[in-house]
Design a protein around this motif. Structure first.
Motif, mmCIF file in Angstrom:
data_model
loop_
_atom_site.group_PDB
_atom_site.id
_atom_site.type_symbol
_atom_site.label_atom_id
_atom_site.label_comp_id
_atom_site.label_asym_id
_atom_site.label_seq_id
_atom_site.Cartn_x
_atom_site.Cartn_y
_atom_site.Cartn_z
ATOM 1 N N CYS A 99 0.842 -1.206 0.000
ATOM 2 C CA CYS A 99 0.000 0.000 0.000
ATOM 3 C C CYS A 99 0.873 1.251 0.000
ATOM 4 N N ALA A 100 1.931 1.241 0.797
ATOM 5 C CA ALA A 100 2.829 2.392 0.852
ATOM 6 C C ALA A 100 3.506 2.610 -0.488
ATOM 7 N N ALA A 101 3.941 1.542 -1.137
ATOM 8 C CA ALA A 101 4.608 1.663 -2.431
ATOM 9 C C ALA A 101 3.653 2.169 -3.497
ATOM 10 N N ALA A 102 2.414 1.668 -3.465
ATOM 11 C CA ALA A 102 1.438 2.106 -4.462
ATOM 12 C C ALA A 102 1.094 3.571 -4.286
ATOM 13 N N ILE A 112 1.760 6.722 4.583
ATOM 14 C CA ILE A 112 2.216 5.430 5.093
ATOM 15 C C ILE A 112 3.742 5.474 5.169
ATOM 16 N N VAL A 113 4.209 6.302 6.069
ATOM 17 C CA VAL A 113 5.644 6.506 6.270
ATOM 18 C C VAL A 113 6.177 5.373 7.150
ATOM 19 N N PRO A 114 7.494 5.193 7.237
ATOM 20 C CA PRO A 114 8.042 4.065 8.012
ATOM 21 C C PRO A 114 7.526 3.968 9.440
ATOM 22 N N GLU A 115 7.379 5.089 10.145
ATOM 23 C CA GLU A 115 6.898 4.988 11.532
ATOM 24 C C GLU A 115 5.432 4.567 11.589
ATOM 25 N N GLU A 156 -7.915 1.618 6.044
ATOM 26 C CA GLU A 156 -6.774 2.507 5.931
ATOM 27 C C GLU A 156 -6.287 2.673 4.489
ATOM 28 N N SER A 157 -5.971 1.587 3.815
ATOM 29 C CA SER A 157 -5.441 1.714 2.455
ATOM 30 C C SER A 157 -5.584 0.378 1.741
#
Length: 235
Positions: A99-102, A112-115, A156-157
């Motif tokens: 999800c973060a990559a998309a 959707i940052v690392p933390e 969330e995503s």
């Protein structure tokens, strides 16, 4: 109205004190206790990598009532082909990173940052955050993740690697949540994509009434699995 700055004290201002755009507070942390408190009060974190933690409670709020799920004829026909298999909580870490990559590909300011990934993996470890996976054979084709408290699922995503995979995962999840007696799916921010499934905007005050009612029910806390005839159980 002012935007509140959070201290170490585990508290939030009332949601109705958010500014017009929905921003309520800044600061604090992403501990399990704070995240759970936020969701229980209709508040969620959303911020970019170089920002402080920002907490939101928008008005109106986009929600999907499970009984109002709309599945288009074309998607229904696709689902009937049985191209995908579906699981719960089998690959949470892979789902949230996908999800973060998309999001990052098209939205440089992804929240959707690392933390955030670390925080939601802790929630998953506590049995409160859950993923849905759509598989083509042994390949992850798409999925989504969110948080569950009481009889509310806070989406969330989502992401897709194969056409219709995330849509199929969403439909399957909503159908099983309805069988499990869930009252509300929080979609947070309005998008045309979610509205095509029957999601609609409601006033924040109404959202909070439904949320608080759903929180009277026990949280199904732990790793989830689908019940074949419909519904969700602990794995």
């Amino acid at each position: 109205m002012p935007v509140f700055r959070l201290s170490r004290e585990l508290t939030f201002p009332p949601p109705h004190m958010a500014i017009r755009e929905g921003l309520l507070a800044v600061g604090g942390d992403l501990s399990i206790d704070r995240l759970v408190l936020a969701y229980r009060r209709g508040i969620f974190p959303w911020y970019a990598e170089d920002d402080p933690i920002l907490w939101w409670s928008p008005d109106p709020r986009l929600v999907l009532f499970p009984r109002e799920l709309h599945v288009s004829r074309s998607l229904r026909r696709f689902l009937n082909k049985g191209r995908f298999s579906f699981t719960l909580d089998r690959a949470f870490g892979e789902v949230i990173r996908a999800c973060a990559a998309a999001r990052g590909a098209n939205h440089p300011g992804t929240w959707i940052v690392p933390e955030m990934i670390s925080a939601y993996e802790r929630l998953h470890g506590a049995g409160l955050a859950h993923s849905v996976e759509a598989w083509c054979g042994d390949q992850l084709a798409g999925g989504l993740y969110g948080v569950s408290l009481g009889r509310t699922y806070f989406g969330e995503s989502m992401f897709t690697r194969v056409s219709n995979a995330s849509k199929a995962a969403l439909v399957v999840l909503v159908q099983h949540l309805q069988k499990a007696g869930y009252e509300l799916i929080d979609c947070q921010v309005t998008t045309p994509h979610l509205k095509q499934f029957g999601a609609r905007e409601i006033p924040r005050a109404q959202f909070l009434r439904v949320l608080y009612r759903s929180l009277r029910h026990r949280t199904l806390q732990g790793r989830w699995a689908f019940i074949p005839e419909g519904g969700i159980r602990l794995a």
